[in-house]
Write a protein that holds these residues in place. Structure first.
Motif, mmCIF file in Angstrom:
data_model
loop_
_atom_site.group_PDB
_atom_site.id
_atom_site.type_symbol
_atom_site.label_atom_id
_atom_site.label_comp_id
_atom_site.label_asym_id
_atom_site.label_seq_id
_atom_site.Cartn_x
_atom_site.Cartn_y
_atom_site.Cartn_z
ATOM 1 N N LEU A 51 0.832 -1.205 0.000
ATOM 2 C CA LEU A 51 0.000 0.000 0.000
ATOM 3 C C LEU A 51 0.868 1.258 0.000
ATOM 4 C CD1 LEU A 51 -2.923 1.039 0.131
ATOM 5 C CD2 LEU A 51 -2.714 1.028 2.616
ATOM 6 N N THR A 52 1.947 1.235 0.762
ATOM 7 C CA THR A 52 2.862 2.378 0.790
ATOM 8 C C THR A 52 3.504 2.587 -0.574
ATOM 9 O OG1 THR A 52 3.310 1.951 3.121
ATOM 10 C CG2 THR A 52 4.889 3.342 1.948
ATOM 11 N N LEU A 53 3.930 1.506 -1.218
ATOM 12 C CA LEU A 53 4.546 1.629 -2.544
ATOM 13 C C LEU A 53 3.552 2.165 -3.573
ATOM 14 C CD1 LEU A 53 6.737 -1.604 -2.760
ATOM 15 C CD2 LEU A 53 7.513 0.772 -2.537
ATOM 16 N N VAL A 54 2.310 1.675 -3.513
ATOM 17 C CA VAL A 54 1.295 2.177 -4.451
ATOM 18 C C VAL A 54 1.079 3.671 -4.238
ATOM 19 C CG1 VAL A 54 -1.182 2.102 -4.983
ATOM 20 C CG2 VAL A 54 0.118 -0.015 -4.817
ATOM 21 N N CYS A 55 0.996 4.098 -2.995
ATOM 22 C CA CYS A 55 0.786 5.527 -2.708
ATOM 23 C C CYS A 55 1.977 6.363 -3.174
ATOM 24 C CB CYS A 55 0.540 5.740 -1.214
ATOM 25 S SG CYS A 55 -1.043 5.103 -0.654
ATOM 26 N N VAL A 56 3.192 5.869 -2.928
ATOM 27 C CA VAL A 56 4.395 6.615 -3.346
ATOM 28 C C VAL A 56 4.457 6.703 -4.862
ATOM 29 C CG1 VAL A 56 6.919 6.514 -3.401
ATOM 30 C CG2 VAL A 56 5.699 6.175 -1.247
ATOM 31 N N ASP A 72 -4.386 12.772 -11.178
ATOM 32 C CA ASP A 72 -4.705 13.212 -9.816
ATOM 33 C C ASP A 72 -3.731 14.322 -9.459
ATOM 34 O OD1 ASP A 72 -6.001 13.282 -7.403
ATOM 35 O OD2 ASP A 72 -4.971 11.543 -6.559
ATOM 36 N N SER A 73 -4.233 15.496 -9.327
ATOM 37 C CA SER A 73 -3.371 16.669 -9.171
ATOM 38 C C SER A 73 -2.820 16.777 -7.753
ATOM 39 C CB SER A 73 -4.172 17.935 -9.511
ATOM 40 O OG SER A 73 -3.400 19.075 -9.223
ATOM 41 N N ALA A 74 -1.521 17.044 -7.674
ATOM 42 C CA ALA A 74 -0.882 17.295 -6.381
ATOM 43 C C ALA A 74 -1.326 18.638 -5.828
ATOM 44 C CB ALA A 74 0.633 17.243 -6.528
ATOM 45 N N ILE A 76 -4.254 19.894 -5.671
ATOM 46 C CA ILE A 76 -5.481 19.818 -4.865
ATOM 47 C C ILE A 76 -5.417 18.671 -3.852
ATOM 48 C CG2 ILE A 76 -6.966 20.964 -6.545
ATOM 49 C CD1 ILE A 76 -7.909 18.209 -7.466
ATOM 50 N N GLY A 77 -4.208 18.156 -3.587
ATOM 51 C CA GLY A 77 -4.004 17.193 -2.507
ATOM 52 C C GLY A 77 -4.318 15.749 -2.846
ATOM 53 N N PHE A 78 -4.096 15.360 -4.088
ATOM 54 C CA PHE A 78 -4.321 13.972 -4.501
ATOM 55 C C PHE A 78 -5.704 13.488 -4.066
ATOM 56 C CE2 PHE A 78 0.337 14.271 -3.904
ATOM 57 C CZ PHE A 78 0.727 14.043 -5.213
ATOM 58 N N THR A 79 -6.729 14.134 -4.562
ATOM 59 C CA THR A 79 -8.100 13.851 -4.169
ATOM 60 C C THR A 79 -8.505 12.407 -4.471
ATOM 61 O OG1 THR A 79 -8.630 16.153 -4.617
ATOM 62 C CG2 THR A 79 -10.480 14.636 -4.386
ATOM 63 N N ALA A 80 -8.154 11.908 -5.647
ATOM 64 C CA ALA A 80 -8.532 10.537 -6.021
ATOM 65 C C ALA A 80 -7.863 9.522 -5.091
ATOM 66 C CB ALA A 80 -8.174 10.252 -7.470
ATOM 67 N N ILE A 84 -9.742 6.883 -2.624
ATOM 68 C CA ILE A 84 -9.488 5.441 -2.705
ATOM 69 C C ILE A 84 -9.057 4.903 -1.342
ATOM 70 C CG2 ILE A 84 -7.905 3.711 -3.674
ATOM 71 C CD1 ILE A 84 -8.042 5.310 -6.303
ATOM 72 N N LEU A 85 -8.170 5.641 -0.664
ATOM 73 C CA LEU A 85 -7.737 5.198 0.657
ATOM 74 C C LEU A 85 -8.887 5.241 1.659
ATOM 75 C CD1 LEU A 85 -4.183 6.780 0.872
ATOM 76 C CD2 LEU A 85 -4.777 4.380 0.498
ATOM 77 N N SER A 86 -9.768 6.235 1.541
ATOM 78 C CA SER A 86 -10.935 6.291 2.427
ATOM 79 C C SER A 86 -11.874 5.122 2.163
ATOM 80 C CB SER A 86 -11.692 7.600 2.227
ATOM 81 O OG SER A 86 -10.893 8.690 2.596
#
Length: 166
Positions: A51-56, A72-74, A76-80, A84-86
Motif C-alpha cells: 500500500l505504501t509503494l502504491v501511494c508513493v 490526480d493533481s498534487a 489539490i491534494g491527490f483527491t482521487a 481510494i484510501l478512504s
C-alpha cells in the motif's frame, strides 16, 4: 429407445424441485472465511509495504509525470488517492470487526468445550478416587498373603503337636 423421465414426473422426488440456474448465494460461513482471509491479509507487513509503494508511485507519477498523463493533481491534494484510501479504510474496518466477531465465537465455543472437558475430567477423577477408596476398604477386609501363611504355619504347628501327642 426410452427417454429418461423428467424430474417432475419422478415419484421419488418432490414436484418442482429443480437445480437453480444461478449458483446459490454464498453461505454465511463462506462469506466469513473470505472476510477473515481479507482481514488477515490486511494485517500483514506485505500489505502495508504494498500500500505504501502504491501511494508513493501514485504521488510521484502525478507529481513529476507528463502533465497530460496526470490524473490526480498534487495541487489539490491527490483527491482521487484520498478517496481510494478512504474507501479502502471504510471496508477494512467492518471486515476486521467481522473477523473479530468470528474469532470471539470460536473462542466462546472453545471455552465451553474446555469447561465441559474439565467437568468430565473432574467427574472421572472423583469416580476413580471413590473406586480406589472402595478397593482399599475391601482390601482391609481381605486376608493378605502374609496373614494366610501365618495362619497355615500355626495350623501346621497345631497338627504336629496333635500328632506328637498321639
Amino acid at each position: 429407445m426410452a427417454r429418461a423421465p423428467r424430474d417432475d414426473s419422478r415419484l421419488d422426488a418432490p414436484k418442482g424441485v429443480r437445480q437453480p440456474l444461478l449458483r446459490r448465494r454464498p453461505s454465511r460461513d463462506r462469506f466469513g472465511r473470505i472476510t477473515e482471509s481479507i482481514a488477515r491479509g490486511m494485517g500483514t507487513p506485505w500489505f502495508l509495504i504494498g500500500l505504501t509503494l502504491v501511494c508513493v508511485v501514485w504521488m510521484v507519477y502525478n507529481s513529476v509525470g507528463p502533465e497530460e498523463w496526470r490524473f490526480d493533481s498534487a495541487a489539490i491534494g491527490f483527491t482521487a488517492l484520498t478517496l481510494i484510501l478512504s474507501l479502502q479504510a471504510s471496508y477494512a474496518a467492518p471486515l476486521i470487526l467481522l473477523a473479530q466477531n468470528r474469532q470471539d465465537d470460536r473462542d466462546r465455543v472453545a471455552m465451553e468445550q474446555d469447561r465441559q472437558r474439565a467437568e468430565r475430567n473432574l467427574a472421572d477423577t472423583e469416580y476413580l478416587a471413590r473406586e480406589v477408596v472402595a478397593l482399599r476398604l475391601a482390601m482391609k477386609d481381605m486376608a493378605s498373603r502374609d496373614f494366610i501363611r501365618d495362619e497355615l504355619r500355626s495350623l501346621l504347628e497345631e497338627l504336629e503337636k496333635d500328632r506328637n501327642r498321639e
